[in-house]
Design a protein around this motif. Structure first.
Motif, PDB file in Angstrom:
ATOM      1  N   ARG B   5       0.833  -1.208   0.000  1.00  0.00           N
ATOM      2  CA  ARG B   5       0.000   0.000   0.000  1.00  0.00           C
ATOM      3  C   ARG B   5       0.868   1.258   0.000  1.00  0.00           C
ATOM      4  O   ARG B   5       0.584   2.218  -0.709  1.00  0.00           O
ATOM      5  CB  ARG B   5      -0.935  -0.004   1.212  1.00  0.00           C
ATOM      6  CG  ARG B   5      -2.051  -1.031   1.084  1.00  0.00           C
ATOM      7  CD  ARG B   5      -2.989  -1.015   2.274  1.00  0.00           C
ATOM      8  NE  ARG B   5      -3.973  -2.066   2.167  1.00  0.00           N
ATOM      9  CZ  ARG B   5      -5.114  -1.949   1.489  1.00  0.00           C
ATOM     10  NH1 ARG B   5      -5.409  -0.823   0.897  1.00  0.00           N
ATOM     11  NH2 ARG B   5      -5.953  -2.952   1.413  1.00  0.00           N
ATOM     12  N   LEU B   6       1.915   1.245   0.784  1.00  0.00           N
ATOM     13  CA  LEU B   6       2.811   2.401   0.789  1.00  0.00           C
ATOM     14  C   LEU B   6       3.429   2.602  -0.593  1.00  0.00           C
ATOM     15  O   LEU B   6       3.505   3.723  -1.101  1.00  0.00           O
ATOM     16  CB  LEU B   6       3.917   2.204   1.833  1.00  0.00           C
ATOM     17  CG  LEU B   6       4.955   3.326   1.878  1.00  0.00           C
ATOM     18  CD1 LEU B   6       4.334   4.615   2.398  1.00  0.00           C
ATOM     19  CD2 LEU B   6       6.151   2.934   2.735  1.00  0.00           C
ATOM     20  N   VAL B   8       2.214   1.706  -3.438  1.00  0.00           N
ATOM     21  CA  VAL B   8       1.214   2.202  -4.397  1.00  0.00           C
ATOM     22  C   VAL B   8       1.011   3.705  -4.222  1.00  0.00           C
ATOM     23  O   VAL B   8       0.947   4.461  -5.201  1.00  0.00           O
ATOM     24  CB  VAL B   8      -0.117   1.442  -4.224  1.00  0.00           C
ATOM     25  CG1 VAL B   8      -1.226   2.113  -5.050  1.00  0.00           C
ATOM     26  CG2 VAL B   8       0.044  -0.013  -4.647  1.00  0.00           C
ATOM     27  N   ILE B   9       0.908   4.142  -2.974  1.00  0.00           N
ATOM     28  CA  ILE B   9       0.678   5.578  -2.730  1.00  0.00           C
ATOM     29  C   ILE B   9       1.847   6.407  -3.252  1.00  0.00           C
ATOM     30  O   ILE B   9       1.654   7.415  -3.946  1.00  0.00           O
ATOM     31  CB  ILE B   9       0.455   5.832  -1.220  1.00  0.00           C
ATOM     32  CG1 ILE B   9      -0.876   5.219  -0.790  1.00  0.00           C
ATOM     33  CG2 ILE B   9       0.476   7.331  -0.920  1.00  0.00           C
ATOM     34  CD1 ILE B   9      -1.105   5.230   0.702  1.00  0.00           C
ATOM     35  N   LEU B  10       3.065   5.968  -2.943  1.00  0.00           N
ATOM     36  CA  LEU B  10       4.221   6.733  -3.433  1.00  0.00           C
ATOM     37  C   LEU B  10       4.326   6.653  -4.948  1.00  0.00           C
ATOM     38  O   LEU B  10       4.731   7.614  -5.608  1.00  0.00           O
ATOM     39  CB  LEU B  10       5.505   6.219  -2.771  1.00  0.00           C
ATOM     40  CG  LEU B  10       5.590   6.446  -1.261  1.00  0.00           C
ATOM     41  CD1 LEU B  10       6.909   5.903  -0.708  1.00  0.00           C
ATOM     42  CD2 LEU B  10       5.458   7.933  -0.920  1.00  0.00           C
ATOM     43  N   THR B  12       1.852   6.591  -6.994  1.00  0.00           N
ATOM     44  CA  THR B  12       0.914   7.553  -7.595  1.00  0.00           C
ATOM     45  C   THR B  12       1.550   8.937  -7.666  1.00  0.00           C
ATOM     46  O   THR B  12       1.385   9.658  -8.653  1.00  0.00           O
ATOM     47  CB  THR B  12      -0.393   7.643  -6.800  1.00  0.00           C
ATOM     48  OG1 THR B  12      -0.115   8.079  -5.468  1.00  0.00           O
ATOM     49  CG2 THR B  12      -1.129   6.313  -6.787  1.00  0.00           C
ATOM     50  N   LEU B  13       2.296   9.283  -6.619  1.00  0.00           N
ATOM     51  CA  LEU B  13       2.954  10.595  -6.624  1.00  0.00           C
ATOM     52  C   LEU B  13       4.014  10.657  -7.717  1.00  0.00           C
ATOM     53  O   LEU B  13       4.081  11.623  -8.487  1.00  0.00           O
ATOM     54  CB  LEU B  13       3.594  10.861  -5.252  1.00  0.00           C
ATOM     55  CG  LEU B  13       4.271  12.227  -5.086  1.00  0.00           C
ATOM     56  CD1 LEU B  13       3.255  13.351  -5.185  1.00  0.00           C
ATOM     57  CD2 LEU B  13       5.014  12.308  -3.757  1.00  0.00           C
ATOM     58  N   LEU B  15       4.313   8.695 -10.395  1.00  0.00           N
ATOM     59  CA  LEU B  15       3.693   8.593 -11.716  1.00  0.00           C
ATOM     60  C   LEU B  15       3.034   9.921 -12.104  1.00  0.00           C
ATOM     61  O   LEU B  15       3.119  10.362 -13.256  1.00  0.00           O
ATOM     62  CB  LEU B  15       2.653   7.462 -11.726  1.00  0.00           C
ATOM     63  CG  LEU B  15       1.931   7.228 -13.053  1.00  0.00           C
ATOM     64  CD1 LEU B  15       2.927   6.908 -14.171  1.00  0.00           C
ATOM     65  CD2 LEU B  15       0.915   6.083 -12.910  1.00  0.00           C
ATOM     66  N   VAL B 460      -2.304  11.865  -1.781  1.00  0.00           N
ATOM     67  CA  VAL B 460      -1.140  11.134  -1.263  1.00  0.00           C
ATOM     68  C   VAL B 460      -1.036  11.330   0.250  1.00  0.00           C
ATOM     69  O   VAL B 460      -0.818  10.369   0.999  1.00  0.00           O
ATOM     70  CB  VAL B 460       0.143  11.621  -1.977  1.00  0.00           C
ATOM     71  CG1 VAL B 460       1.396  11.090  -1.271  1.00  0.00           C
ATOM     72  CG2 VAL B 460       0.125  11.178  -3.433  1.00  0.00           C
TER      73      VAL B 460
END
Lengths: 184, 479
Positions: B5-6, B8-10, B12-13, B15, B460
């Motif tokens: 999960r971490l 994925v969140i990072l 997104t930032l 990307l 984020v």
């Protein structure tokens, strides 16, 4: 107001640079220096935000509002400054709420990514400020080498804006759906 | 904490940042003929110059790259029994290629001081021709000076002090003031070499900028070859003199003129239109008739006969008397004099505002300057290989009223007399010129980008915050 702005922005830039170094030290080093970095980070971040607000307000007043919006360089400066403020605000809130926990485990990588992103943003902001003050630096040539000429307004097409919103929703959703005890 | 999960969140930032970076600047700038917008593929081009003078004459030599030589200007093509015009000022490049190449030069002797600091920008007034907000023909025709005195239907270059309000093209100062300004030297000499309308007869057009782009007194090097009453050319080629009855459309379209052959119609090659001639489909008669100019307008010649394009370059040398004897039309050159020049080039079949312009440069005759004219004795200059290399830029839609308004951050600097060259590079001005053509759209898109970028960071942060709350709960902390 130009001189006042130039003076005031030294504070957030210095604090943000210091905060970034403290985060990297707190994550990657051990010992007394690392402990001090972790312990002292929140006050530095809070001061940086206060300085940033003063910098933004004084910067907006340098030129008439119309000139701020008509100048591609000023538009870019404003955008990067606000994004810098946003990313360091995120870091500040995380450190404020979770303190030393942010430097532990895998979550410390979040701090590293946010700090490096923030460092890049405020470096760009400062470079653009130099251009506006008539003192361009070679850093803008580095940005040009990577595809962005700083004289061109930084904006993206609507389709990309939609994609960015989806990414924002995904990021929020991933956190929202996490369950207690979830080990991934 | 969940590593996935971490991550994925990072991601997104990161990307999101990659998306922002790789797509920035896209989606707004595009040709829009309805709004008089056509953005050239290339925003900068080089121009080389040399200047020489003797006791009587001054020579300006210009050299610039051009993919092709566009010398066919404003043509009449015989199509299905009718003479159809292929010419006129287009938006951007002319689709038929029937628009001439040009090199122009504004000259001042210090009587228009702001020209020395800001160059041609000072001549671009409000609502100019082919700007998106151009004045309509009806508006201009109704104006007492531009419409009724000058018989014009569009707004062209003018100097700021010829208007009572710099932001209003209509308010021309009174006739007496205009005359006094001219006598005081408040005008710019305009050397105007035209590949289609002047070069073939070995001359340059000679004009000036005052309250409008005016022609010098006398007869110009061309006139319109059109019999409006009968919808046909007034003059055609005389086979006995030209060896042809007409040009051919495929020859015109090839855009590779034979400079030793016939590619233009001039008085000494022409005869009156013959209605009994059997015109063929694709015959072409120029809508421009060349003639020898007279008076002040005939002051500038092309040295060595018509200039030629070869191997991808135009090489044009213009010559004029240092003192033409027409002080109300021309700027005179004198030994030990320093002057300001502003050059421009039209190429690739473009007209009107689709040109490349220079910063202002000083010219010195026996004096230090950006361009130093070489003194020589004899009849013709012996050119060296030493050129002054200039960069010209596409200026877009930026006008003088904007530059001195609150919307321009540099307006106070202009008021203080700070020059443009140390402040803005040619590349910078070209980019700003293009952005100004889409100013409102870009501001709107920039605002949206700013806000969405913030939302991405908010997303984020929210994701990380929720993850961290779980981490704290897992470690036995409070909520």
């Amino acid at each position: 107001m130009n001189g006042v702005h130039a003076m005031l922005v030294h504070f957030p830039l210095a604090f943000w640079a210091l905060a970034t170094l403290m985060i990297l030290a707190g994550v990657f080093l051990s010992g007394r220096f690392a402990e001090l970095s972790r312990a002292g980070l929140l006050p530095v971040l809070v001061f940086s935000l206060l300085g940033a607000v003063a910098g933004l307000v004084s910067g907006w007043l340098v030129w008439p509002a119309e000139a701020n919006l008509y100048s591609p360089l000023a538009r870019n400066h404003i955008l990067m400054a606000i994004w810098s403020l946003a990313i360091y605000s995120s870091i500040t809130l995380l450190i404020w709420r979770f303190g030393a926990l942010m430097f532990q485990g895998t979550q410390r990588w979040a701090l590293v990514v946010l700090a490096l992103a923030g460092g890049l943003l405020f470096a760009i902001t400062g470079t653009l400020g130099g251009h506006l003050a008539g003192s361009p630096t070679h850093f803008s040539q580095l940005l040009a080498a990577f595809g962005w000429t700083v004289y061109e307004t930084f904006y993206v097409p609507d389709a990309v804006l939609v994609a960015l919103l989806l990414l924002a929703i995904i990021a929020a959703g991933v956190g929202l759906t996490a369950k207690t005890g979830d080990k991934g | 904490m969940s590593c996935v999960r971490l991550g994925v969140i990072l991601a997104t930032l990161l990307l999101g940042w990659v998306l922002l970076w790789t797509t920035q600047g896209k989606g707004v700038v595009q040709d829009d003929p309805e709004r008089n917008i056509a953005i050239p593929d290339v925003l900068l081009m080089p121009l080389q110059m040399q200047v020489a003078y003797n006791d009587e004459k001054i020579y300006f030599r210009y050299r610039w790259p051009a993919e092709r030589a566009y010398v066919y200007h404003d043509m009449l093509r015989y199509e299905q029994g009718r003479w159809v015009r292929h010419g006129g000022s287009p938006v951007g490049a002319h689709p038929d290629g029937t628009y001439e190449d040009r090199v122009t030069m504004l000259v001042d002797d210090g009587k228009v001081p702001e020209f020395g600091r800001y160059g041609g920008y000072i001549t671009v007034g409000a609502n100019a021709r082919f700007f998106t907000d151009q004045a309509t023909p009806a508006e201009v025709q109704a104006d007492p000076h531009l419409g009724q005195t000058l018989r014009q239907s569009d707004v062209r270059k003018y100097l700021p002090a010829t208007r009572m309000d710099v932001s209003d093209w209509r308010g021309v100062v009174d006739e007496q003031t205009l005359q006094q300004q001219r006598e005081a030297g408040y005008f710019l000499d305009l050397w105007h070499w035209r590949a289609g309308r002047s070069n073939a007869v070995g001359v340059s057009d000679d004009q000036l900028i005052a309250e409008f782009r005016l022609s010098d007194k006398g007869r110009g090097p061309y006139t319109t070859n059109w019999d409006a009453a009968n919808s046909r050319p007034m003059w055609v080629f005389d086979r006995e003199k030209a060896g042809i009855d007409a040009l051919r459309w495929d020859t015109v379209q090839a855009q590779s003129p034979d400079f030793d052959g016939i590619y233009f119609l001039s008085e000494d090659l022409a005869k009156p239109f013959d209605p009994d001639h059997q015109w063929q489909e694709g015959d072409v008669i120029p809508r421009i008739l060349h003639r020898q100019p007279e008076g002040s307008r005939a002051a500038i010649g092309v040295e060595g006969g018509p200039a030629r394009w070869s191997n991808g370059y135009w090489d044009v040398t213009l010559v004029r008397a240092l003192d033409t004897g027409f002080p109300l039309d021309d700027k005179m050159f004198r030994e030990q004099g320093v002057y300001t020049l502003g050059m421009a080039v039209h190429r690739d079949a473009t007209g009107s505002r689709w040109h490349y312009v220079s910063h202002p440069y000083t010219l010195g005759l026996g004096r230090e300057a950006d361009i130093v004219a070489q003194r020589f004795s004899g009849e013709t200059p012996q050119w060296s290989d030493t050129w002054k290399d200039l960069t010209l830029f596409y200026p877009g839609q930026v006008n003088w009223p904007l530059l001195v308004s609150k919307a321009h951050a540099g307006a106070p600097d202009i008021a203080e007399g700070k020059p443009v060259r140390p402040r803005h590079s040619e590349k910078q001005l070209a980019i700003y010129g293009v952005e100004m053509e889409f100013n409102q759209e870009i501001i709107s898109q920039w605002r949206k980008t700013l806000v969405v970028g913030l939302l991405l960071m908010l997303g984020v942060w929210f994701g990380l915050h929720r993850l961290m709350k779980n981490v704290r709960l897992n470690e036995g902390g409070g909520a």
